[in-house]
Design an enzyme around this catalytic site. Structure first.
Site, PDB file in Angstrom:
ATOM      1  CD  GLU A  80     -20.063 117.372  32.130  1.00 56.73           C
ATOM      2  OE1 GLU A  80     -20.730 118.408  32.360  1.00 56.73           O
ATOM      3  OE2 GLU A  80     -20.196 116.695  31.091  1.00 56.73           O
ATOM      4  CB  CYS A 143     -22.073 110.598  33.912  1.00 52.09           C
ATOM      5  SG  CYS A 143     -21.428 109.292  32.834  1.00 52.09           S
ATOM      6  CG  HIS A 167     -19.681 113.223  30.158  1.00 54.10           C
ATOM      7  ND1 HIS A 167     -20.537 114.046  30.865  1.00 54.10           N
ATOM      8  CD2 HIS A 167     -20.160 111.963  30.323  1.00 54.10           C
ATOM      9  CE1 HIS A 167     -21.486 113.318  31.419  1.00 54.10           C
ATOM     10  NE2 HIS A 167     -21.281 112.047  31.100  1.00 54.10           N
TER      11      HIS A 167
END
Length: 215
Positions: A80, A143, A167
């Site tokens: 991310e 998340c 992720h």
């Protein structure tokens, strides 16, 4: 001693397992390039998850934090790029909370970038045969909430620490409960996370490679 804190999240939305915790638990106690990996499971509960993350950081004093979460529907490890200061929960968390359009941190900045070498990690994962990509959105559920909380803690209380969020896909066993969903074997994900940790420890800057998307 260098410590790497690696976190996973408990199962949610009726799934019996969460690969993010399976990966973290498998790596607990391992040593990679002189660093000791310490795993902690975090709840899928808004607010409490970030409090427990901060407590784990304070207890272990890591130089690097790698937070993991499940993105069922993705087919690769998604490193991310950015955490945004909003919770917009499509489903309730494990305590029944479903906040909509509320900030993760009141009066916090709109977003934080990961301090991991995200493109170097993706490059190393692909070189090792593990599917991976830079992700431009961590969503608006737990998340992203954890990712933002981690980066806010680093920015305000631990500026010498680095951290970010990855992720992970469903495992084949988990994907079988949801026909049509992609998956990646757990052993490949564990091996990939070793690569990610090793790369993050060894890389202070980042590679100048395209990792963007058109939409």
């Amino acid at each position: 001693m260098t410590t790497v804190l690696i976190t996973g999240i408990e199962p949610f939305e009726s799934d019996p397992t969460n690969p993010s915790w399976d990966i973290a638990r498998a790596l607990d106690g391992e040593r990679i390039d002189g660093a000791t990996l310490v795993a902690r499971q975090l709840p899928c509960v808004f607010g409490r998850a970030n409090r427990e993350l901060v407590a784990a950081i304070e207890a272990t004093q890591p130089s690097l934090v790698l937070a993991l979460g499940l993105a069922s529907g993705r087919s690769e490890l998604s490193v991310e790029r950015v955490a945004i200061n909003v919770i917009d929960a499509r489903i309730p968390d494990n305590a029944g909370n479903q906040p909509v359009d509320v900030p993760v941190v009141a009066d916090g900045p709109a977003a934080y970038f990961s301090s991991l070498p995200i493109k170097a990690i993706v490059h190393a994962l692909r070189a090792a045969g593990v599917p991976a990509a830079v992700s431009q959105s961590a969503g608006t559920y737990n998340c992203n909430h954890l990712f933002y909380g981690l980066m806010h803690h680093i920015a305000t209380r631990a500026p010498r620490m680095r951290g970010g969020f990855i992720h992970v896909p469903a495992t084949p066993e988990l994907a079988a409960r949801h026909p049509g969903r992609p998956s990646l074997r757990l052993d490949a994900q564990i091996a990939g996370m070793r690569v990610a940790v090793r790369t993050a420890l060894a890389t202070q800057g980042d590679l100048r490679l395209s990792g963007g998307t058109l939409h």
